[in-house]
Design a protein around this motif. Structure first.
Motif, mmCIF file in Angstrom:
data_model
loop_
_atom_site.group_PDB
_atom_site.id
_atom_site.type_symbol
_atom_site.label_atom_id
_atom_site.label_comp_id
_atom_site.label_asym_id
_atom_site.label_seq_id
_atom_site.Cartn_x
_atom_site.Cartn_y
_atom_site.Cartn_z
ATOM 1 N N UNK A 85 11.289 7.466 3.350
ATOM 2 C CA UNK A 85 12.567 8.178 3.375
ATOM 3 C C UNK A 85 12.616 9.197 4.503
ATOM 4 N N UNK A 86 13.800 9.382 5.058
ATOM 5 C CA UNK A 86 13.979 10.454 6.042
ATOM 6 C C UNK A 86 13.811 11.801 5.341
ATOM 7 N N UNK A 87 14.456 11.916 4.166
ATOM 8 C CA UNK A 87 14.363 13.113 3.334
ATOM 9 C C UNK A 87 14.170 12.665 1.892
ATOM 10 N N UNK A 88 13.250 13.307 1.178
ATOM 11 C CA UNK A 88 13.030 12.976 -0.229
ATOM 12 C C UNK A 88 14.226 13.394 -1.066
ATOM 13 N N UNK A 89 14.729 12.473 -1.884
ATOM 14 C CA UNK A 89 15.897 12.791 -2.711
ATOM 15 C C UNK A 89 15.582 13.783 -3.824
ATOM 16 N N UNK A 90 14.334 13.832 -4.258
ATOM 17 C CA UNK A 90 13.986 14.716 -5.369
ATOM 18 C C UNK A 90 13.362 16.035 -4.925
ATOM 19 N N UNK A 91 12.649 16.030 -3.794
ATOM 20 C CA UNK A 91 11.948 17.232 -3.343
ATOM 21 C C UNK A 91 12.623 17.927 -2.176
ATOM 22 N N UNK A 92 13.434 17.195 -1.420
ATOM 23 C CA UNK A 92 14.037 17.767 -0.220
ATOM 24 C C UNK A 92 13.112 17.765 0.981
ATOM 25 N N UNK A 93 11.919 17.216 0.849
ATOM 26 C CA UNK A 93 10.963 17.168 1.955
ATOM 27 C C UNK A 93 11.528 16.370 3.120
ATOM 28 N N UNK A 94 11.503 16.960 4.307
ATOM 29 C CA UNK A 94 11.916 16.258 5.518
ATOM 30 C C UNK A 94 10.671 15.652 6.157
ATOM 31 N N UNK A 112 0.845 -1.195 0.000
ATOM 32 C CA UNK A 112 0.000 0.000 0.000
ATOM 33 C C UNK A 112 0.881 1.245 0.000
ATOM 34 N N UNK A 113 0.329 2.351 -0.523
ATOM 35 C CA UNK A 113 1.137 3.550 -0.747
ATOM 36 C C UNK A 113 0.496 4.779 -0.114
ATOM 37 N N UNK A 114 1.297 5.561 0.603
ATOM 38 C CA UNK A 114 0.844 6.830 1.171
ATOM 39 C C UNK A 114 0.956 7.903 0.088
ATOM 40 N N UNK A 115 -0.125 8.618 -0.225
ATOM 41 C CA UNK A 115 -0.067 9.642 -1.278
ATOM 42 C C UNK A 115 0.720 10.876 -0.844
ATOM 43 N N UNK A 116 1.104 11.668 -1.843
ATOM 44 C CA UNK A 116 1.860 12.901 -1.632
ATOM 45 C C UNK A 116 0.963 14.081 -1.978
ATOM 46 N N UNK A 124 7.410 21.938 0.418
ATOM 47 C CA UNK A 124 7.136 21.504 1.785
ATOM 48 C C UNK A 124 7.572 22.560 2.790
ATOM 49 N N UNK A 125 6.881 22.584 3.928
ATOM 50 C CA UNK A 125 7.242 23.521 4.989
ATOM 51 C C UNK A 125 8.622 23.196 5.548
ATOM 52 N N UNK A 126 8.916 21.913 5.677
ATOM 53 C CA UNK A 126 10.210 21.468 6.186
ATOM 54 C C UNK A 126 10.970 20.824 5.028
ATOM 55 N N UNK A 166 4.411 17.002 0.400
ATOM 56 C CA UNK A 166 4.474 16.402 1.726
ATOM 57 C C UNK A 166 3.632 15.130 1.748
ATOM 58 N N UNK A 167 3.904 14.243 2.701
ATOM 59 C CA UNK A 167 3.086 13.046 2.845
ATOM 60 C C UNK A 167 1.708 13.427 3.366
ATOM 61 N N UNK A 168 0.690 12.741 2.867
ATOM 62 C CA UNK A 168 -0.667 12.912 3.376
ATOM 63 C C UNK A 168 -0.757 12.106 4.672
ATOM 64 N N UNK A 169 -0.588 12.784 5.785
ATOM 65 C CA UNK A 169 -0.491 12.090 7.065
ATOM 66 C C UNK A 169 -1.795 11.446 7.488
ATOM 67 N N UNK A 170 -2.924 12.053 7.140
ATOM 68 C CA UNK A 170 -4.217 11.436 7.458
ATOM 69 C C UNK A 170 -4.378 10.128 6.696
ATOM 70 N N UNK A 171 -3.955 10.137 5.431
ATOM 71 C CA UNK A 171 -4.035 8.912 4.633
ATOM 72 C C UNK A 171 -3.117 7.840 5.208
ATOM 73 N N UNK A 172 -1.958 8.242 5.676
ATOM 74 C CA UNK A 172 -1.017 7.291 6.281
ATOM 75 C C UNK A 172 -1.652 6.586 7.470
ATOM 76 N N UNK A 173 -2.250 7.369 8.355
ATOM 77 C CA UNK A 173 -2.883 6.782 9.544
ATOM 78 C C UNK A 173 -4.003 5.828 9.139
ATOM 79 N N UNK A 174 -4.739 6.190 8.104
ATOM 80 C CA UNK A 174 -5.866 5.342 7.679
ATOM 81 C C UNK A 174 -5.405 4.020 7.074
ATOM 82 N N UNK A 175 -4.165 3.992 6.545
ATOM 83 C CA UNK A 175 -3.650 2.767 5.947
ATOM 84 C C UNK A 175 -3.153 1.773 6.988
ATOM 85 N N UNK A 176 -2.744 2.263 8.137
ATOM 86 C CA UNK A 176 -2.226 1.385 9.181
ATOM 87 C C UNK A 176 -3.334 0.518 9.764
#
Length: 405
Positions: free
Chosen positions: A170-179, A141-145, A327-329, A150-160
């Protein structure tokens, strides 16, 4: 206080190079960082003075190589705040670390299990889990962006759920720099007793990686992303997991007893380190981390924040430029497209001005598809990048834009 970037740059021989008569401006650090002289010297010293195999030799060279090889393991343990040195496994890089765990996972999954990844992964942190799930008949399963990258955190929680066996991100996205909020993501997964694997390839070079504080089960990274050589990396994992994890490769070093009918495995870390290790590069990687650890991480973070802020400011003033990922971070990587000109053309024309960037899909094709682009142009920063280089980049980019008009 702030970093003395000029003094830092003096330690990197390659930064004195010129390209077509232009001073090199190296902005491809997410692909690989350059090496300070002390790292180059450590590698040369090994091959010049004590080149030997480790653990096995009964002579002075083998003893010296073994001590420095194992000392490098201690340096990594301390750098990521691992509880035990035996939990640090040498690999050829992040990709091998991911494959080591995914290969074992394929033997542990059942058809009712689920694995969660995200839509911002490097291919190494997607394809490996795809194959593990296919081998076991499990579900990926995949968490949407989000539009901001940024990761869709609500979607992440719903997938668990109770069937989630492992979560990888990833800790940091290699292409976007998102932390990513790795500690929070881990805490959510642990509510369902899922294992957590973190691709730390881009996160490791920004300091303050504390695997105990994060609470993850596995963290993998590469030496060449943190001023060390290519072809060497490390996987950290919790002792209770690695001690029972299905072995990745068999051969010398990782065995305890061998007969013609059967074999038993060595203790950690050696049970997961088959064959002759990459001794020289491991020692040089340890030297790279020792070098980087000498800096104040707060000063490093402030410098990186200033670089990103200036790049963002200039990008917003640039007509025809679209940032990919806001992303904010965000740290390290800055991706964009122009309303005219292919990223490959942008990279070629910048190179003629002495500026090195990365273009393409950055081994993140699903993420490029999410933003509706075939690829991006990406500049990425490091400890030796200057504000002046960022400003020079945008001056050069304006020339490129006019040439492509």
């Amino acid at each position: 206080m702030s970093l003395d970037v000029a003094a830092i740059r003096e330690q990197f021989p390659i930064l004195k190079r010129e390209i077509d008569g232009n001073p090199l401006i190296y902005l491809d650090n997410a692909a690989t960082t350059q090496k300070p002289q002390c790292v180059i010297d450590a590698l040369v010293e090994y091959y010049s003075h004590y080149n030997s195999n480790v653990h096995r030799g009964a002579h002075r060279l083998a003893d010296e190589a073994t001590r420095k090889f194992e000392n490098a393991r201690d340096i990594i343990k301390d750098f990521i705040n691992a509880p035990k040195r035996e939990e640090v496994i040498w690999t050829s890089g992040t990709t091998e670390g991911i494959n080591m765990i995914a290969n074992g996972l394929s033997k542990l999954l059942t058809s009712s299990d689920e694995v969660i990844v995200t839509g911002m992964e490097h291919h190494a942190n997607i394809v490996t889990w795809q194959q593990a799930c296919k081998a076991a008949g499990a579900t990926l399963r995949t968490v949407p962006v989000t539009d901001k990258g940024e990761l869709d955190l609500d979607a992440y929680v719903s997938l668990l759920n109770e069937n989630t066996k492992l979560v990888a991100f990833p800790h940091v996205s290699n292409s976007l720099g998102t932390v990513n909020p790795v500690k929070w993501l881990t805490e959510q997964a642990k509510q369902f007793d899922a294992w957590v694997f973190i691709d730390g390839a881009q996160g490791i070079a920004h300091g303050n990686v504390d695997v105990q504080d994060i609470g993850c089960d596995f963290y993998a990274f590469s030496g060449h992303k943190i001023y060390g050589p290519m072809g060497i990396g490390a996987l950290w994992g919790k002792e209770e997991l690695l001690a029972e994890w299905p072995v990745w490769q068999t051969g010398g070093e990782m065995i305890s007893v061998v007969t013609l009918q059967d074999a038993t495995w060595n203790v950690l870390p050696y049970r997961l380190e088959a064959g002759t290790p990459n001794v020289g590069d491991a020692i040089a990687m340890g030297e790279a981390i020792r070098w980087f650890s000498s800096f104040d991480y707060a000063e490093v973070a402030a410098h990186e924040k200033a670089l990103m802020a200036r790049a963002t400011e200039l990008a917003k003033e640039f007509d025809g430029l679209r940032m990919i990922g806001e992303a904010e971070d965000k740290v390290g990587a800055f991706s964009f497209v122009l309303d005219q000109g292919h990223p490959a053309d942008i990279g070629f024309l910048l190179d003629r001005q002495g500026i090195a960037i990365r273009t393409g899909d950055h081994c993140a094709q699903p993420l490029m598809a999410r933003f509706g682009v075939p690829g991006t142009a990406r500049m990425s920063f490091s400890i030796y990048t200057t504000i002046e280089e960022v400003e020079q980049f945008f001056k050069a980019l304006k020339k490129v834009y006019m040439m492509l008009a």
